[in-house]
Write a protein that holds these residues in place. Structure first.
Motif, PDB file in Angstrom:
ATOM      1  N   ASP A  37      36.725  41.896  43.618  1.00  0.00           N
ATOM      2  CA  ASP A  37      36.025  42.896  42.799  1.00  0.00           C
ATOM      3  C   ASP A  37      36.802  44.204  42.709  1.00  0.00           C
ATOM      4  O   ASP A  37      36.887  44.829  41.654  1.00  0.00           O
ATOM      5  N   VAL A  38      37.345  44.623  43.857  1.00  0.00           N
ATOM      6  CA  VAL A  38      38.035  45.915  43.931  1.00  0.00           C
ATOM      7  C   VAL A  38      39.342  45.858  43.134  1.00  0.00           C
ATOM      8  O   VAL A  38      39.705  46.812  42.432  1.00  0.00           O
ATOM      9  N   ASP A  46      40.351  45.145  33.212  1.00  0.00           N
ATOM     10  CA  ASP A  46      40.878  44.561  31.977  1.00  0.00           C
ATOM     11  C   ASP A  46      40.562  43.064  31.870  1.00  0.00           C
ATOM     12  O   ASP A  46      40.815  42.462  30.835  1.00  0.00           O
ATOM     13  N   LEU A  47      40.007  42.495  32.933  1.00  0.00           N
ATOM     14  CA  LEU A  47      39.678  41.066  32.905  1.00  0.00           C
ATOM     15  C   LEU A  47      38.185  40.869  33.163  1.00  0.00           C
ATOM     16  O   LEU A  47      37.599  41.550  34.005  1.00  0.00           O
ATOM     17  N   ARG A  55      41.123  33.024  36.023  1.00  0.00           N
ATOM     18  CA  ARG A  55      42.406  32.448  36.421  1.00  0.00           C
ATOM     19  C   ARG A  55      43.458  33.557  36.529  1.00  0.00           C
ATOM     20  O   ARG A  55      44.192  33.652  37.503  1.00  0.00           O
ATOM     21  N   ARG A  56      43.471  34.431  35.524  1.00  0.00           N
ATOM     22  CA  ARG A  56      44.490  35.503  35.526  1.00  0.00           C
ATOM     23  C   ARG A  56      44.242  36.479  36.674  1.00  0.00           C
ATOM     24  O   ARG A  56      45.182  36.935  37.332  1.00  0.00           O
ATOM     25  N   ASN A  57      42.967  36.799  36.893  1.00  0.00           N
ATOM     26  CA  ASN A  57      42.639  37.707  37.991  1.00  0.00           C
ATOM     27  C   ASN A  57      43.078  37.106  39.332  1.00  0.00           C
ATOM     28  O   ASN A  57      43.708  37.771  40.156  1.00  0.00           O
ATOM     29  N   ALA A  58      42.774  35.825  39.508  1.00  0.00           N
ATOM     30  CA  ALA A  58      43.125  35.170  40.775  1.00  0.00           C
ATOM     31  C   ALA A  58      44.646  35.109  40.926  1.00  0.00           C
ATOM     32  O   ALA A  58      45.174  35.341  42.022  1.00  0.00           O
TER      33      ALA A  58
END
Ligand SMILES: Nc1ncnc2c1ncn2[C@@H]1O[C@H](COP(=O)(O)OS(=O)(=O)O)[C@@H](OP(=O)(O)O)[C@H]1O
Ligand SMILES: Nc1ncnc2c1ncn2[C@@H]1O[C@H](COP(=O)(O)OP(=O)(O)O)[C@@H](O)[C@H]1O
Length: 169
Positions: A37-38, A46-47, A55-58
């Motif tokens: 989250d942080v 942006d995601l 997927r992009r965040n991970a």
């Protein structure tokens, strides 16, 4: 070392990660807390929560953790972690990877629902909630498996053994 704490929303990832980091620091470890989250907020939100954005965040978080680890800093990462191939990537790309799975029954998460996520799903305001309309493949080979039976003390009992993994001998 990277300690990768996985579980559904509300399972207790942040609660455990905070305790591991505090205990490890008090024992002299240089450790950074990375919370899914942080990191979203740090990068300007942006995601979102579509499958592609998750997927992009991970992937962003995985690379960040690997980079921190390569600088000689321990990392404790609390992340929902939907994708089994990401867990595999971490195991293959981080020299000392320790996966923790907090397995909490869905009915307890729905009852606790601190963030109101499950209530919003129930009223149709939110979709793509992991464990409900989004499949959450359980980790097959966690190094530590925690059954969160509803006792926060029981969950926090795992903090010290995990923190010891990070402390100087
Ligand atoms: N559908 C939907 N809509 C809005 N928000 C949602 C949704 N699903 C999850 N969440 C919130 O996102 C947090 C999980 O994000 P992560 O970065 O940890 O992981 S992931 O992107 O889901 O893989 C997660 O945080 P935690 O509760 O800390 O796990 C939730 O607060
Ligand atoms: N076993 C438990 N019993 C009672 N409350 C819990 C338990 N596990 C977690 N909590 C509470 O549930 C909330 C959600 O926990 P959190 O650590 O934010 O979960 P996550 O990061 O997995 O979404 C916190 O307020 C925490 O105190």
């Amino acid at each position: 070392m990277v300690i990768w704490i996985i579980g559904l929303s509300g399972a207790g990832k942040t609660t455990l990660a905070d305790a591991v980091v505090a205990t490890a620091r008090s024992g002299g470890a240089a450790v950074v807390l990375v919370d899914g989250d942080v990191i979203r907020e740090t990068f300007g939100n942006d995601l979102g929560h579509s499958l592609e954005d998750r997927r992009r965040n991970a992937e962003r978080i995985m690379r960040l953790c690997r980079w921190l680890d390569s600088q000689g800093v321990h990392v404790v990462c609390a992340i929902l972690s939907l994708f089994p191939e990401h867990r595999k990537w971490m195991r293959e790309n981080v020299k000392a990877y320790h996966e923790v799975y907090i397995d909490a029954p869905l009915h307890q998460l729905q009852a606790r629902d601190v963030k109101g996520l499950y209530a919003r799903y129930a009223t149709g305001q939110t979709q793509q909630v992991a464990g409900l309309d989004l499949e959450f493949p359980e980790p097959e080979f966690p190094d530590t498996l925690i059954r969160n039976d509803g006792s926060e003390t029981g969950l926090l009992d795992h903090a010290t053994p995990l923190a010891r993994l990070l402390m100087p001998a």
